[in-house]
Design a protein around this motif. Sequence first.
Motif, PDB file in Angstrom:
ATOM      1  N   ASP A  93     -35.172 -15.698  14.916  1.00 13.68           N
ATOM      2  CA  ASP A  93     -34.326 -16.567  14.094  1.00 13.68           C
ATOM      3  C   ASP A  93     -34.237 -17.988  14.663  1.00 13.68           C
ATOM      4  O   ASP A  93     -33.317 -18.741  14.326  1.00 13.68           O
ATOM      5  CB  ASP A  93     -32.914 -15.981  13.965  1.00 13.68           C
ATOM      6  N   ASP A  94     -35.184 -18.344  15.523  1.00 15.01           N
ATOM      7  CA  ASP A  94     -35.157 -19.667  16.149  1.00 15.01           C
ATOM      8  C   ASP A  94     -36.102 -20.626  15.423  1.00 15.01           C
ATOM      9  O   ASP A  94     -37.224 -20.249  15.066  1.00 15.01           O
ATOM     10  CB  ASP A  94     -35.551 -19.564  17.626  1.00 15.01           C
ATOM     11  N   ALA A  95     -35.654 -21.863  15.228  1.00 16.16           N
ATOM     12  CA  ALA A  95     -36.469 -22.871  14.546  1.00 16.16           C
ATOM     13  C   ALA A  95     -37.614 -23.328  15.448  1.00 16.16           C
ATOM     14  O   ALA A  95     -37.515 -23.290  16.676  1.00 16.16           O
ATOM     15  CB  ALA A  95     -35.610 -24.068  14.162  1.00 16.16           C
ATOM     16  N   GLN A  96     -38.714 -23.744  14.806  1.00 15.60           N
ATOM     17  CA  GLN A  96     -39.817 -24.327  15.561  1.00 15.60           C
ATOM     18  C   GLN A  96     -39.348 -25.612  16.240  1.00 15.60           C
ATOM     19  O   GLN A  96     -38.569 -26.384  15.666  1.00 15.60           O
ATOM     20  CB  GLN A  96     -40.993 -24.670  14.636  1.00 15.60           C
ATOM     21  N   PRO A  97     -39.848 -25.887  17.455  1.00 16.56           N
ATOM     22  CA  PRO A  97     -39.534 -27.187  18.077  1.00 16.56           C
ATOM     23  C   PRO A  97     -40.327 -28.296  17.399  1.00 16.56           C
ATOM     24  O   PRO A  97     -41.248 -28.044  16.625  1.00 16.56           O
ATOM     25  CB  PRO A  97     -39.987 -26.983  19.526  1.00 16.56           C
ATOM     26  N   THR A  98     -39.964 -29.538  17.703  1.00 16.10           N
ATOM     27  CA  THR A  98     -40.771 -30.683  17.271  1.00 16.10           C
ATOM     28  C   THR A  98     -41.623 -31.143  18.445  1.00 16.10           C
ATOM     29  O   THR A  98     -41.288 -30.914  19.607  1.00 16.10           O
ATOM     30  CB  THR A  98     -39.884 -31.839  16.771  1.00 16.10           C
ATOM     31  N   VAL A  99     -42.743 -31.809  18.123  1.00 15.93           N
ATOM     32  CA  VAL A  99     -43.658 -32.287  19.155  1.00 15.93           C
ATOM     33  C   VAL A  99     -43.954 -33.765  18.912  1.00 15.93           C
ATOM     34  O   VAL A  99     -44.108 -34.200  17.768  1.00 15.93           O
ATOM     35  CB  VAL A  99     -44.962 -31.458  19.172  1.00 15.93           C
ATOM     36  N   GLY A 100     -43.999 -34.538  19.981  1.00 14.82           N
ATOM     37  CA  GLY A 100     -44.300 -35.960  19.864  1.00 14.82           C
ATOM     38  C   GLY A 100     -44.508 -36.586  21.234  1.00 14.82           C
ATOM     39  O   GLY A 100     -44.309 -35.942  22.274  1.00 14.82           O
ATOM     40  N   PHE A 101     -44.922 -37.842  21.240  1.00 15.54           N
ATOM     41  CA  PHE A 101     -45.078 -38.575  22.494  1.00 15.54           C
ATOM     42  C   PHE A 101     -43.702 -38.959  23.042  1.00 15.54           C
ATOM     43  O   PHE A 101     -42.760 -39.215  22.280  1.00 15.54           O
ATOM     44  CB  PHE A 101     -45.909 -39.851  22.273  1.00 15.54           C
ATOM     45  N   ASP A 102     -43.615 -39.017  24.363  1.00 12.82           N
ATOM     46  CA  ASP A 102     -42.366 -39.464  24.985  1.00 12.82           C
ATOM     47  C   ASP A 102     -42.114 -40.947  24.740  1.00 12.82           C
ATOM     48  O   ASP A 102     -40.970 -41.374  24.596  1.00 12.82           O
ATOM     49  CB  ASP A 102     -42.402 -39.200  26.498  1.00 12.82           C
TER      50      ASP A 102
END
Length: 324
Positions: free
Chosen positions: A168-177
Amino acid sequence: ATVVIPAGSAGASLDLSLLDDGLYEGSETIELQLQGASGADVDASAALHLVTVLDDDAAPEVSFVAASSSVGEGAGAASVEVALSAASGLPVTVEFAASGDAVEGVDYALGSASPLVIAAGQTSAQIPITLLDDGLDEADETVVLTLGAATDATVGAVGAHTLSILDDDAQPTVGFDLAAASVGEGAGSAAATVSLSAASGRDVSVPFALSGTATEGVDFTLGVSSPLVIPAGQTSVAVPVTLSDDLLDEPSETVVLTLGAADFADAGAQQEFVLTVEDDDATPTVGFVTASSSAGEASGVLSIALALSAPSGQEVSVTLGVGG
């Protein structure tokens, strides 16, 4: 109870009515003992009689009520029911084992150890399971319970149960710092960091594209290829950039990294990173090769050489003034 032997008779019979209770319970015994008599003395050697009542009921079957069930990871607890085909006069014990891709102690904990006991007269019992919500986006997982050897019962048709734990956990987001950074050409190396908003329970794969004014293989090389993989449980990965110092005076150049659609992560706010490689080579000087030259008037064309103190990475334009 009293038994009367009529006068003149040598004996009498005692009738017992046996009640068939329909419960599997094993053989039972009834002990009859002569405690006293009127008109006769009790023969001590024949004062006890033992009746064995032989059970004629089959042992019940024990099995799971259902072959499968599912529960949300955040529910906290679940239970799996094991039932008898009929009540038994004896306690029934049955071994069970847990398997599946869920990890005991990490994803769940069993509330009772094997064997399971169904008390005499009861028809079912529960195997309690505590669910451990790990906060990680992950695939649904399973706990497979399998019945083993039973005592005073036989294992029925449904000898295994699969409990699906639904994530039941949402996907994380991914991006550059960072959106951008700059580095001197002579620094040797630089790096861009790609991060998740939270750790994931699965490997996150994200492709990237390369552009910019710097030339790969001439001005820089990348230490990784597309796609990037952030392993399960990790939150970031670096994209290393090795810089090539070419000793040419040239404008600053850029390396542009752009993320594509990721597996098991959504796009974060920063999908592009611009690395500016700042040139650190001095501007060359330009001048005539010789201070003077001469040529006959009829020569037509006179070539006068100019030279740079070092090659340049960009076009050099020289403005001439004419006098004399």
